[in-house]
Enzyme design. Structure first.
Site, PDB file in Angstrom:
ATOM      1  N   CYS A 139      -0.770   3.294  -6.686  1.00 21.14           N
ATOM      2  CA  CYS A 139      -1.704   2.771  -5.687  1.00 21.14           C
ATOM      3  C   CYS A 139      -2.033   1.367  -6.166  1.00 21.14           C
ATOM      4  O   CYS A 139      -2.368   1.185  -7.347  1.00 21.14           O
ATOM      5  CB  CYS A 139      -2.969   3.623  -5.633  1.00 21.14           C
ATOM      6  SG  CYS A 139      -4.331   2.856  -4.717  1.00 21.14           S
ATOM      7  N   CYS A 151       0.865  -1.178   0.000  1.00 24.68           N
ATOM      8  CA  CYS A 151       0.000   0.000   0.000  1.00 24.68           C
ATOM      9  C   CYS A 151       0.905   1.233   0.000  1.00 24.68           C
ATOM     10  O   CYS A 151       1.653   1.446   0.959  1.00 24.68           O
ATOM     11  CB  CYS A 151      -0.873  -0.033   1.256  1.00 24.68           C
ATOM     12  SG  CYS A 151      -1.925   1.412   1.457  1.00 24.68           S
TER      13      CYS A 151
HETATM   14  N1  DGL Z   1      -3.975   0.438  -2.123  1.00 27.75           N
HETATM   15  C1  DGL Z   1      -3.541   1.582  -1.443  1.00 27.75           C
HETATM   16  C2  DGL Z   1      -2.304   2.223  -2.056  1.00 27.75           C
HETATM   17  O1  DGL Z   1      -1.513   1.548  -2.683  1.00 27.75           O
HETATM   18  C3  DGL Z   1      -4.493   2.582  -0.864  1.00 27.75           C
HETATM   19  C4  DGL Z   1      -5.902   2.703  -1.276  1.00 27.75           C
HETATM   20  C5  DGL Z   1      -6.731   3.437  -0.237  1.00 27.75           C
HETATM   21  O2  DGL Z   1      -7.081   2.793   0.750  1.00 27.75           O
HETATM   22  O3  DGL Z   1      -7.005   4.636  -0.413  1.00 27.75           O
HETATM   23  O4  DGL Z   1      -2.064   3.389  -1.880  1.00 27.75           O
END
Ligand code: DGL
Length: 262
Positions: free
Chosen positions: A181, A71
């Site tokens: 993301c 993330c």
């Molecule tokens: N999947 C996450 C990232 O790589 C974050 C998505 C979220 O919860 O806003 O930033």
């Protein structure tokens, strides 16, 4: 080795999908913070609290030997603190700006991420180190996180959202779109239809798994059909039941398909 992958939601499954294939002899744990997703539009202090809870669960209770923060948002605001608290290798993710600029040092690069990542100090530092010619533009796409969580990947609503956010850019001037993301990887087919052919995708998934192998002393194999086992958790609760597991499988199948799109 017991390796944990952690994300606010299902985005991190795009990293897990690759990791399980190239490290088929390891044991994986996947933690989706379903109670708190999305992170990217919340406050930095709230996200830090969620990440602390997730690490307590993964390292203290589940005894993970290494943690991949799959993330970019959590990495942006909480990875340094986790490295101070825990001794296990912790691998974070940052938008793959360096990789995109190395592929074409003269054309523009569009970096997409969540609002927290886009506005974060960590990305600002990365850009001041690598974007010396000022070629990078930043675009927050929080709507894609919501669409991904509700398994809406290529509807007219998704296309319209993407078109409204991407069309203000003169896309023919860009060599790449960076998927900063992990939730955004699910939209590569839809984006492919909207973006010029001259624009390629760049993400940090493979690089993150290579870094995991390097930091843990493991050797990656060529991705084959064999897959490492994985236990799934939603905010610390084991994910069980046909429906929940079928949902995960459908994300993993899509993630594997998206990996083929360049
Ligand atoms: N999947 C996450 C990232 O790589 C974050 C998505 C979220 O919860 O806003 O930033």
């Amino acid at each position: 080795m017991r390796i944990a992958l952690f994300d606010s939601g299902i985005g991190g499954l795009t990293v897990l999908s690759h990791a399980r294939r190239v490290l088929p002899s390891e044991e994986f744990l996947f933690f989706a913070d379903r109670d708190h997703v999305p992170y990217g539009t919340k406050s930095v202090s709230a996200v830090r609290g969620y990440v602390r809870e997730a690490f307590r669960f993964l390292v203290e209770r589940q005894k993970a030997d290494a943690v991949v923060v799959a993330c970019n948002t959590a990495t942006s605001v909480a990875v340094e603190e986790m490295r101070q608290l825990y001794d296990v290798p912790i691998i974070g993710m940052e938008p793959a700006v360096k990789k995109a600029l190395a592929q074409d040092p003269d054309r523009r690069v569009l970096v997409t991420a969540t609002p927290i990542t886009v506005n974060g100090e960590k990305l600002r530092r990365l850009l001041s180190d690598y974007d010396t010619k000022g070629l990078v533009d930043l675009l927050a796409l929080p709507g894609l996180v919501e669409f991904a969580e509700s398994r809406e990947f290529s509807s007219a609503r998704v296309e319209e959202y993407l078109w409204n956010t991407l069309s203000p850019y003169e896309l023919s001037k860009y060599s790449a779109i960076v998927l900063g993301c992990t939730h955004f990887n699910y939209f590569k087919d839809t984006m492919r239809r909207l973006l010029p052919k001259t624009m390629g995708f760049v993400d940090g998934n493979e690089g993150t798994v290579e870094e995991l192998a390097r930091r843990t002393g493991l050797t990656t194999a060529a991705a084959g059909t064999e897959m490492a086992p994985c236990e799934f958790f939603e905010s610390g609760r084991p994910m069980a039941g046909q429906e929940a597991l079928a949902r995960i499988e459908s994300y993993l199948a899509r993630a594997a398909r998206m990996e083929q799109i360049v």
